[in-house]
Design a protein around this motif. Structure first.
Motif, PDB file in Angstrom:
ATOM      1  N   VAL A 113      -1.202  -5.533 -13.004  1.00 32.97           N
ATOM      2  CA  VAL A 113      -0.382  -4.669 -12.852  1.00 32.97           C
ATOM      3  C   VAL A 113      -2.238  -3.445 -12.563  1.00 32.97           C
ATOM      4  O   VAL A 113      -2.262  -3.045 -13.471  1.00 32.97           O
ATOM      5  N   VAL A 114      -2.174  -3.038 -11.476  1.00 41.12           N
ATOM      6  CA  VAL A 114      -2.976  -1.996 -11.083  1.00 41.12           C
ATOM      7  C   VAL A 114      -2.572  -0.957 -10.551  1.00 41.12           C
ATOM      8  O   VAL A 114      -2.029  -0.762  -9.488  1.00 41.12           O
ATOM      9  N   THR A 115      -2.071   0.212 -11.279  1.00 36.58           N
ATOM     10  CA  THR A 115      -2.000   0.962 -10.917  1.00 36.58           C
ATOM     11  C   THR A 115      -2.945   2.186 -10.077  1.00 36.58           C
ATOM     12  O   THR A 115      -4.020   1.903 -10.354  1.00 36.58           O
ATOM     13  N   LEU A 116      -1.658   2.360  -9.009  1.00 38.68           N
ATOM     14  CA  LEU A 116      -2.652   3.371  -7.737  1.00 38.68           C
ATOM     15  C   LEU A 116      -2.354   4.828  -8.010  1.00 38.68           C
ATOM     16  O   LEU A 116      -2.111   5.792  -6.459  1.00 38.68           O
ATOM     17  N   GLY A 117      -1.693   5.287  -9.006  1.00 39.05           N
ATOM     18  CA  GLY A 117      -1.176   6.979  -9.071  1.00 39.05           C
ATOM     19  C   GLY A 117      -0.107   7.233  -8.310  1.00 39.05           C
ATOM     20  O   GLY A 117       0.442   6.277  -8.290  1.00 39.05           O
ATOM     21  N   ALA A 118       0.566   8.038  -7.544  1.00 38.42           N
ATOM     22  CA  ALA A 118       1.124   7.985  -6.160  1.00 38.42           C
ATOM     23  C   ALA A 118       1.358   7.430  -5.505  1.00 38.42           C
ATOM     24  O   ALA A 118       2.062   7.287  -4.993  1.00 38.42           O
ATOM     25  N   LYS A 119       0.195   6.930  -4.770  1.00 41.98           N
ATOM     26  CA  LYS A 119       0.030   5.989  -4.257  1.00 41.98           C
ATOM     27  C   LYS A 119       1.202   4.109  -4.675  1.00 41.98           C
ATOM     28  O   LYS A 119       1.389   3.342  -3.610  1.00 41.98           O
ATOM     29  N   GLY A 120       1.441   4.271  -5.626  1.00 44.01           N
ATOM     30  CA  GLY A 120       1.861   3.472  -5.999  1.00 44.01           C
ATOM     31  C   GLY A 120       0.957   1.646  -6.905  1.00 44.01           C
ATOM     32  O   GLY A 120       0.349   2.375  -7.927  1.00 44.01           O
ATOM     33  N   ALA A 121       0.955   1.013  -6.742  1.00 44.16           N
ATOM     34  CA  ALA A 121       0.554  -0.349  -7.654  1.00 44.16           C
ATOM     35  C   ALA A 121       0.061  -1.659  -6.649  1.00 44.16           C
ATOM     36  O   ALA A 121       0.686  -1.554  -5.414  1.00 44.16           O
ATOM     37  N   ILE A 122      -0.566  -2.029  -6.929  1.00 46.31           N
ATOM     38  CA  ILE A 122      -0.589  -3.150  -6.319  1.00 46.31           C
ATOM     39  C   ILE A 122      -0.531  -5.276  -7.834  1.00 46.31           C
ATOM     40  O   ILE A 122      -1.577  -4.139  -8.824  1.00 46.31           O
ATOM     41  N   VAL A 123       0.565  -5.278  -7.325  1.00 48.10           N
ATOM     42  CA  VAL A 123       0.456  -6.916  -8.939  1.00 48.10           C
ATOM     43  C   VAL A 123       0.078  -7.904  -8.428  1.00 48.10           C
ATOM     44  O   VAL A 123       0.754  -8.853  -7.378  1.00 48.10           O
ATOM     45  N   ASP A 181      11.844  -8.041  -8.976  1.00 50.33           N
ATOM     46  CA  ASP A 181      12.531  -7.579  -9.533  1.00 50.33           C
ATOM     47  C   ASP A 181      11.837  -6.757 -10.952  1.00 50.33           C
ATOM     48  O   ASP A 181      12.230  -4.888 -11.422  1.00 50.33           O
ATOM     49  N   LEU A 182      11.300  -7.026 -11.231  1.00 51.22           N
ATOM     50  CA  LEU A 182      10.368  -7.087 -12.821  1.00 51.22           C
ATOM     51  C   LEU A 182       9.541  -5.801 -12.307  1.00 51.22           C
ATOM     52  O   LEU A 182       9.824  -4.816 -13.253  1.00 51.22           O
ATOM     53  N   VAL A 183       8.784  -6.078 -11.728  1.00 49.86           N
ATOM     54  CA  VAL A 183       7.561  -5.326 -10.223  1.00 49.86           C
ATOM     55  C   VAL A 183       8.660  -4.067 -10.779  1.00 49.86           C
ATOM     56  O   VAL A 183       7.997  -2.876 -10.643  1.00 49.86           O
ATOM     57  N   LYS A 184       9.497  -3.217  -9.938  1.00 51.55           N
ATOM     58  CA  LYS A 184      10.284  -2.450  -9.079  1.00 51.55           C
ATOM     59  C   LYS A 184      10.212  -1.906 -10.718  1.00 51.55           C
ATOM     60  O   LYS A 184      10.406  -0.576 -11.163  1.00 51.55           O
ATOM     61  N   PHE A 185      10.999  -2.909 -11.520  1.00 51.83           N
ATOM     62  CA  PHE A 185      11.359  -1.771 -12.943  1.00 51.83           C
ATOM     63  C   PHE A 185      10.495  -0.929 -13.700  1.00 51.83           C
ATOM     64  O   PHE A 185      10.957  -0.287 -14.194  1.00 51.83           O
ATOM     65  N   GLY A 186       9.647  -2.068 -13.776  1.00 52.18           N
ATOM     66  CA  GLY A 186       8.728  -1.790 -14.541  1.00 52.18           C
ATOM     67  C   GLY A 186       7.774   0.293 -13.784  1.00 52.18           C
ATOM     68  O   GLY A 186       7.072   0.631 -15.216  1.00 52.18           O
ATOM     69  N   LEU A 187       7.294  -0.595 -12.561  1.00 53.91           N
ATOM     70  CA  LEU A 187       6.819   0.549 -12.214  1.00 53.91           C
ATOM     71  C   LEU A 187       8.198   1.960 -12.216  1.00 53.91           C
ATOM     72  O   LEU A 187       7.473   3.326 -12.194  1.00 53.91           O
ATOM     73  N   GLU A 207       9.472  -0.031  -3.136  1.00 56.60           N
ATOM     74  CA  GLU A 207       8.816  -0.709  -1.757  1.00 56.60           C
ATOM     75  C   GLU A 207       8.134  -1.968  -2.519  1.00 56.60           C
ATOM     76  O   GLU A 207       7.067  -1.530  -2.560  1.00 56.60           O
ATOM     77  N   VAL A 208       8.760  -3.045  -2.412  1.00 54.26           N
ATOM     78  CA  VAL A 208       7.594  -3.796  -2.961  1.00 54.26           C
ATOM     79  C   VAL A 208       7.648  -5.248  -1.721  1.00 54.26           C
ATOM     80  O   VAL A 208       8.143  -5.940  -1.755  1.00 54.26           O
ATOM     81  N   GLU A 209       6.549  -5.089  -1.442  1.00 53.92           N
ATOM     82  CA  GLU A 209       6.126  -6.628  -0.348  1.00 53.92           C
ATOM     83  C   GLU A 209       4.734  -7.368  -1.015  1.00 53.92           C
ATOM     84  O   GLU A 209       3.938  -6.962  -1.451  1.00 53.92           O
ATOM     85  N   LYS A 210       5.529  -8.355  -0.543  1.00 56.64           N
ATOM     86  CA  LYS A 210       4.048  -9.522  -1.081  1.00 56.64           C
ATOM     87  C   LYS A 210       3.220  -9.655  -0.152  1.00 56.64           C
ATOM     88  O   LYS A 210       3.706  -9.925   1.187  1.00 56.64           O
ATOM     89  N   ILE A 211       1.894  -9.321  -0.153  1.00 56.02           N
ATOM     90  CA  ILE A 211       0.464  -9.516   0.480  1.00 56.02           C
ATOM     91  C   ILE A 211       0.063 -10.434   0.534  1.00 56.02           C
ATOM     92  O   ILE A 211      -1.078 -11.020   1.246  1.00 56.02           O
ATOM     93  N   ALA A 212      -0.167 -12.045  -0.277  1.00 56.09           N
ATOM     94  CA  ALA A 212      -0.893 -12.444  -0.237  1.00 56.09           C
ATOM     95  C   ALA A 212      -0.167 -13.963  -1.756  1.00 56.09           C
ATOM     96  O   ALA A 212       0.642 -13.411  -2.550  1.00 56.09           O
ATOM     97  N   ILE A 264       1.177 -15.060  -6.905  1.00 55.28           N
ATOM     98  CA  ILE A 264       1.096 -13.622  -5.718  1.00 55.28           C
ATOM     99  C   ILE A 264       0.865 -11.965  -5.317  1.00 55.28           C
ATOM    100  O   ILE A 264       0.962 -12.114  -6.937  1.00 55.28           O
ATOM    101  N   ILE A 265       0.635 -12.000  -4.767  1.00 54.17           N
ATOM    102  CA  ILE A 265      -0.032 -10.501  -4.977  1.00 54.17           C
ATOM    103  C   ILE A 265       0.877  -9.183  -3.848  1.00 54.17           C
ATOM    104  O   ILE A 265       1.515  -9.601  -2.932  1.00 54.17           O
ATOM    105  N   TYR A 266       1.542  -8.615  -4.816  1.00 59.10           N
ATOM    106  CA  TYR A 266       2.073  -8.017  -4.433  1.00 59.10           C
ATOM    107  C   TYR A 266       1.854  -6.046  -3.689  1.00 59.10           C
ATOM    108  O   TYR A 266       1.036  -6.073  -5.298  1.00 59.10           O
ATOM    109  N   ARG A 267       2.210  -5.675  -2.541  1.00 61.25           N
ATOM    110  CA  ARG A 267       1.609  -4.171  -2.395  1.00 61.25           C
ATOM    111  C   ARG A 267       3.209  -3.506  -3.395  1.00 61.25           C
ATOM    112  O   ARG A 267       4.176  -3.923  -2.662  1.00 61.25           O
ATOM    113  N   VAL A 268       3.221  -2.378  -3.878  1.00 60.36           N
ATOM    114  CA  VAL A 268       4.327  -1.747  -4.620  1.00 60.36           C
ATOM    115  C   VAL A 268       4.216  -0.318  -3.896  1.00 60.36           C
ATOM    116  O   VAL A 268       2.935   0.824  -4.497  1.00 60.36           O
TER     117      VAL A 268
END
Ligand code: TA6
Length: 312
Positions: A219-229, A271-277, A305-310, A234-238
């Motif tokens: 889980v790579v946190t990007l502060g107010a910008k969200g995260a890349i997980v 669901d886990l990504v949204k809840f965790g972040l 908002e979670v999107e699969k990017i890879a 699978i890679i998600y943009r959050v």
């Protein structure tokens, strides 16, 4: 039950200042003192999420007593090992929407205290479903200590969420037994791969390096910008909702609590990504470090908002 490990806990002092100038007298406008160190922030948020939680690590001296009394008040189970040294203070100065942290290095742990902790951890790990390990090591504890904890946890098939950085994270990731989840921020990830990560594509390339091959969640946190997980290829943009951030200290710790609680509730994938972040966002909205408003969880999860990017 979830066990949080903070080998180097602290009394977190947060000073809120209207004006800050170096080489001058600065008056504090507001102060909070809490039982802290990353893993204790995790424990407090888990408790707010009504998870069954125990906290362990090393505690000593009057600051150790203060932390013990706060843990007891909260109703968190106290599995700390007493030490002869004095638990540290950590200071965060909050000014003009920015935070500056001044962190003591912590007490010295002797060989007997370290051995006693390992003995107790071997027992505790059999009583819990998830372990979180957070923060720096106090003096006297060797850099392979987290590797030892991962090995013991793996013997009992207990997943470990690991939140540390720098050389300690790099060394621990080289061990045979991997953590189930790590949570570097963008700079910490850059440190790990030894490259500047300016663009999202750089972060994705970094996540695809062999360093993370056997780590199920990064889980790579990007502060107010969200995260890349990254999870199992699978890679998600959050994208997180825009909120008024009052105190971001402890947001990373709250994310660890969110993932631990989500896992204990059987959440998976997006669901886990949204809840965790969500817990990181909610912590930033509170005055106190390592604190969320449980009433806002449902709202915030709905706004993520979670999107699969890879990946597949
Ligand atoms: O994440 C903020 C914080 O949790 C503070 O509460 C403070 O105690 C500090 O981190 C400790 O970090 P360290 O890496 O030294 O264990």
């Amino acid at each position: 039950m979830i066990l949080t490990i903070t080998l180097n806990p602290a009394v977190d002092i947060s000073y809120r200042l209207n004006h800050l100038s170096i080489d001058s007298v600065n008056r504090v406008n507001g102060v909070t003192k809490t039982a802290g160190g990353k893993g204790l922030n995790v424990a407090r948020v888990l408790h707010q999420l009504e998870e069954d939680v125990a906290a362990s690590g090393f505690l000593g001296g009057s600051l150790g007593n203060f932390i013990s009394s706060q843990i007891a008040e909260l109703g968190i189970q106290d599995y700390f090992v007493p030490i002869k040294g004095e638990t540290r203070n950590c200071i965060a100065v909050i000014h003009d929407g920015k935070q500056t942290e001044i962190l003591e290095s912590g007490p010295n742990i002797d060989l007997d205290e370290a051995a006693l902790f390992l003995e107790k951890f071997t027992v505790y790990v059999q009583q819990v479903d998830i372990v979180t390990i957070s923060g720096s090591l106090p003096k006297g504890i060797a850099n392979d200590f987290y590797e030892k904890l991962l090995t013991i946890a793996a013997e009992h098939k207990t997943p470990v969420l690991l939140d540390t950085k720098g050389e300690l994270l790099a060394i621990t990731l080289k061990s045979k037994t991997k953590p189930f989840l790590i949570k570097p921020n963008q700079d910490e990830l850059a440190d790990l791969v030894g490259k500047n990560l300016a663009e999202e594509a750089d972060i994705i390339d970094a996540l695809n390096t062999s360093i993370f091959a056997d780590v199920p969640w990064v889980v790579v946190t990007l502060g107010a910008k969200g995260a890349i997980v990254k999870n199992e290829g699978i890679i998600y943009r959050v994208m997180a909702p825009k909120v008024d951030a009052t105190n971001p200290v402890g947001s990373g710790d709250s994310v660890i609590a969110g993932f631990a609680a989500g896992l204990s509730r059987g959440l998976k994938g997006e669901d886990l990504v949204k809840f965790g972040l969500t817990m990181g966002v909610l912590n930033a909205m509170e005055e106190s470090t390592g604190q969320i408003d449980p009433e806002k969880v449902e709202w915030c999860v709905g706004e993520m908002e979670v999107e699969k990017i890879a990946g597949d």
